[in-house]
Motif scaffolding. Structure first.
Motif, mmCIF file in Angstrom:
data_model
loop_
_atom_site.group_PDB
_atom_site.id
_atom_site.type_symbol
_atom_site.label_atom_id
_atom_site.label_comp_id
_atom_site.label_asym_id
_atom_site.label_seq_id
_atom_site.Cartn_x
_atom_site.Cartn_y
_atom_site.Cartn_z
ATOM 1 N N ALA A 242 2.312 39.488 -23.733
ATOM 2 C CA ALA A 242 2.530 38.451 -22.729
ATOM 3 C C ALA A 242 1.364 38.382 -21.764
ATOM 4 O O ALA A 242 0.967 37.304 -21.322
ATOM 5 N N LEU A 243 0.789 39.542 -21.458
ATOM 6 C CA LEU A 243 -0.340 39.549 -20.530
ATOM 7 C C LEU A 243 -1.608 39.024 -21.184
ATOM 8 O O LEU A 243 -2.467 38.443 -20.520
ATOM 9 N N VAL B 68 7.584 35.602 -23.293
ATOM 10 C CA VAL B 68 8.377 36.272 -22.272
ATOM 11 C C VAL B 68 9.108 37.428 -22.940
ATOM 12 O O VAL B 68 9.837 37.228 -23.902
ATOM 13 N N VAL B 69 8.840 38.614 -22.469
ATOM 14 C CA VAL B 69 9.457 39.799 -23.051
ATOM 15 C C VAL B 69 10.519 40.300 -22.091
ATOM 16 O O VAL B 69 10.226 40.583 -20.931
ATOM 17 N N GLY B 70 11.738 40.381 -22.573
ATOM 18 C CA GLY B 70 12.807 40.929 -21.744
ATOM 19 C C GLY B 70 13.108 42.341 -22.203
ATOM 20 O O GLY B 70 13.188 42.603 -23.400
ATOM 21 N N PHE C 193 13.116 38.111 -26.487
ATOM 22 C CA PHE C 193 11.704 37.823 -26.730
ATOM 23 C C PHE C 193 11.612 36.326 -26.969
ATOM 24 O O PHE C 193 12.207 35.810 -27.906
ATOM 25 N N THR C 194 10.949 35.629 -26.098
ATOM 26 C CA THR C 194 10.816 34.183 -26.300
ATOM 27 C C THR C 194 9.363 33.843 -26.517
ATOM 28 O O THR C 194 8.485 34.382 -25.848
ATOM 29 N N ILE D 113 10.733 26.462 -29.335
ATOM 30 C CA ILE D 113 10.822 27.699 -28.558
ATOM 31 C C ILE D 113 11.644 28.691 -29.367
ATOM 32 O O ILE D 113 12.820 28.471 -29.627
ATOM 33 N N TRP D 114 10.993 29.729 -29.782
ATOM 34 C CA TRP D 114 11.647 30.662 -30.693
ATOM 35 C C TRP D 114 12.170 31.861 -29.927
ATOM 36 O O TRP D 114 11.483 32.401 -29.064
#
Ligand code: SF4
Ligand code: SF4
Lengths: 213, 151, 369
Positions: free
Chosen positions: B69-70, B78-80, B95-96, B134-135
């Motif tokens: 993500a960075l 976006v990592v949750g 994970f989006t 958007i996966w």
């Protein structure tokens, strides 16, 4: 035309040098990174070395204290001059030192500095196979004279600088926006413009949709 | 004289036609009959992203380090994650990946320290809605399932 | 100026573009015509402006690299090379030898691809339909090499700051060599189709003349400058990435007309093959370089330029000792070259405008950035 109201309209270059002399103390313009998005750091080790040779010698002799600095950074020569001297220097370099190819004109914005913009002319000499950067500092609203009379190719380059930074070039034959739409407000490459900022009004009027941002 | 014969016997015309026929060699056919014939893409092709799972135990390889993500210039990943109290490790929850903004530059893949995120050879990414681009994690693990046409 | 006649003549203003097939993108040229004669032009550009320079200020050095590919999208590899060299210069590092040779091979392949696209579309503009198919066919081979090497065909993002990301794949040398062997006869074939073609010559000879001095005045570089007889190529004048080790010629023209520019570009493709052949034979072994973990150059500014297929492509990068560039300025060859369009078409015929836009080889993605 989407001119930003200028603090002082066409007033001028004569006023400029006076305002600028006290500033001449920190000699390295780029080292004044105070305008950046980072807090001023202890200046990193600068590899900037004085540039000596035929051309700086001639220039210093000819233009005296109009030239602030002749130096080289990483082997690339550059020259810092006062705004008034820029066009005479360009002329001199073209006619007498064979720097006949104007590679680029561009600017860098340092919003925290009194003379806000660095105006940069990159020159090349076919005969010498040498490159040279000429830099000058100008304040917001100042109108540096155009280089079109020296190098025809400066026309669009100056228009682009105007478009992106709002620097008006005095005497330019056609000072209009070149890349952005005519009605666009503001100057995109100034640091206060953030990247996600959009001209909502323009989008709405011209495209008929609400801006997504 | 020579010119006269050239004109009479249409030499120039035949020369021209010879060029045309020479180029009709089937080995010069580059057109791909796409839905009927699937093109072969290169091994390193940067296409649809995939979140790899460990084939032995079916768990994700991702350690939720957030490096991808960075690294992404478009910040579209976006990592949750959640801290697992027992193992004291971060575990991936969501994970989006917003494909509609991705430019397949491969920086995320390079950044991943465990080769969990990978750009694969799947290239059929079209969807009927914007949201379809958007996966989520499940989609990333399973990969796209494009319709295959037979002719 | 038109002679006064009893018929009242007025200047006709004709809009060409933005959607015109031969403006190669979204360029709008406003032509002022007196009959068939062009009395003046004005270019309206910016339709493709994406603010690349602004994006650069908001990305880290590494993150900005994929964006430069999108300026001159038919020569993405050259763009990437220029950017990487500029940042490397700012960091005062150099890519390892293996990376440099690989870079040269890929950049030269890209030059061929770019020239092929130019040749095909230019010929198509003039009315020769066949070359475009042949050119795209050969270009496909180049794109296949790119795809095999880095996984993308057009916007490749092939190089990284400090070296390469991808090791060469097995069979790279063979594929490149096979391409070279296949390609040279093809160039002859294009020449067979065009060089002595009566229509081609009639449409190009003496059209859009730009002399060497005019080129310098406008800052026009690349094949346009060389066609005017100025033997100047940055690969020779200020070699980068190890170009000094290769043997190649700088083709030049004499008259600076459209035909000479065509010939120069054809010769350049041959010279590129020559460079590639030399490079493939001496790919050294060793490391391919690694991107520094944190790219944080010391405060300073550099200007680095390379010879892109279209002319001098320069990057002026200002660093303020942070991970993001303070300012990235791209000196796009197409933008500067396009400025000379007015000088070239003035006084000519309106039909030649198409030929001249084609011969300048502009890519609007780069003009507008
Ligand atoms: S491929 Fe590039 S743009 Fe796409 S997610 Fe990865 S880093 Fe971001
Ligand atoms: S870099 Fe790899 S391991 Fe880290 S969060 Fe992204 S996919 Fe997971």
């Amino acid at each position: 035309m989407a001119d930003e109201p200028k603090p002082e309209g066409g007033a001028a270059e004569p006023g400029k040098p006076a305002a600028e002399t006290p500033k001449a103390a920190p000699p390295k313009p780029a080292a004044a990174a105070a305008g950046g998005h980072t807090p001023p750091k202890p200046p990193a080790p600068m590899a900037s070395t004085p540039w000596e040779g035929e051309i700086p010698g001639q220039l210093k002799e000819r233009f005296g204290d109009q030239i602030r600095e002749c130096a080289a950074y990483l082997g690339q020569n550059f020259l810092a001059a006062k705004p008034d001297a820029v066009i005479p220097i360009l002329e001199f370099l073209k006619l007498e030192a064979d720097f006949d190819y104007l590679v680029d004109i561009t600017a860098v914005d340092y919003p925290k500095r009194a003379e806000r913009f660095d105006l940069i002319y990159i020159l090349y000499s076919f005969a010498r196979n040498e490159r040279l950067r000429l830099k000058t500092m100008i304040a917001d609203g100042a109108q540096p004279p155009t280089a079109v009379n020296v190098h025809v190719g400066a026309n669009w380059l100056e228009r682009e600088v105007f478009d992106m930074f709002g620097i008006q070039f005095a005497g330019h034959p056609d000072m209009r926006r070149i890349l952005m739409p005519e009605e666009w407000e503001g100057f995109p490459l100034r640091k206060e413009m953030s990247i996600i900022q959009q001209d909502d009004r323009w989008v709405k009027e011209n495209l008929g949709i609400e801006s997504g941002q | 004289m020579g010119k006269f014969f050239r004109t009479i016997f249409l030499v120039d015309l035949f020369q021209g036609l010879w060029v045309t026929f020479r180029n009709q060699n089937p080995k010069y056919i580059y057109t791909e009959q796409y839905p009927a014939e699937r093109p072969e893409v290169a091994e390193r092709y940067r296409g649809a992203p995939r979140l790899n799972i460990n084939p032995d135990n079916g768990e994700t390889l991702c350690i939720a380090c957030n490096l991808c993500a960075l690294a992404c210039p478009e910040t579209l990943i976006v990592v949750g994650s959640e801290r697992n109290e027992q193992t004291r490790r971060k575990e991936l929850t969501t994970f989006t990946y917003d494909l509609s903004r991705c430019m397949f530059c491969g920086l995320c893949e390079d950044a991943c320290p465990v080769d969990a995120l990978e750009l694969t050879q799947d290239f059929e990414l079209a969807s009927y809605t914007r949201d379809g681009a958007i996966w989520d994690r499940q989609m990333l693990e399973e990969g796209p399932k494009p319709t295959q046409y037979k002719c | 100026m038109p002679d006064a006649t009893f018929l009242d003549t007025t200047e006709l203003v004709l809009n060409m573009g933005p959607q015109h097939p031969s403006t190669h993108g979204v360029l709008r040229v406003i032509l002022k015509l007196d009959g068939e004669k062009v009395m003046g032009t004005e270019c309206v550009i910016g339709y493709l402006h994406r603010g690349v320079e602004k994006i650069g200020e908001n990305r880290t050095y590494q993150q900005f690299a994929p964006y430069v590919d999108r300026m001159d999208y038919v020569a993405a590899v050259s763009n990437g090379l220029g950017y990487c060299l500029a940042v490397e210069k700012l960091l005062n590092i150099e890519a390892p030898a293996r990376a440099q040779v690989t870079r040269i091979i890929l950049t030269e392949l890209n030059r061929i691809a770019s020239h092929l696209l130019w040749l095909g579309t230019h010929a198509l503009d003039i009315g020769a339909i066949t070359p475009v198919f042949y050119c795209f066919r050969e270009r496909e081979e180049v794109l296949k090499i790119f795809e095999n090497y880095c996984g993308a065909r057009l916007t490749t993002h092939a190089f990284r700051i400090g070296g390469l990301q991808y090791e060469l794949y097995d069979g790279f040398e063979e594929q490149v060599k096979a391409f070279c062997d296949m390609f040279l006869p093809k160039v002859d074939e294009y020449e067979e189709l065009l060089t002595n073609n009566r229509i081609w010559v009639a449409r190009l000879k003496g059209v859009g003349i730009l002399s060497g001095d005019e080129c310098k005045e406008f800052g026009v570089t690349g094949p346009v400058l060389r066609a005017a007889g100025v033997k100047w190529d940055l690969r020779r004048a200020q070699p980068y990435s190890g170009y000094e080790q290769y043997d190649f010629e700088i083709p030049t023209g004499e008259n600076g007309d459209t035909y000479d520019r065509y010939m120069v570009r054809m010769q350049e493709m041959r010279q590129s093959v020559r460079i590639i052949r030399q490079a493939v034979d001496k790919i050294p072994t060793g490391p391919i370089g690694k991107t520094p973990k944190v790219i944080k150059p010391a405060t300073g500014e550099v200007y680095v330029s390379i010879e892109a297929p279209k002319g001098e492509l320069g990057y002026f990068v200002v660093s303020d000792n942070s991970t993001q560039p303070y300012r990235v300025r791209v000196r796009p060859p197409s933008f500067v070259n396009l400025q000379a369009l007015d000088r070239m078409v003035r006084g000519g015929l309106v039909a030649d405008v198409v030929a001249i836009i084609g011969t300048l080889d502009i890519v609007l993605g780069e003009v507008d950035r």
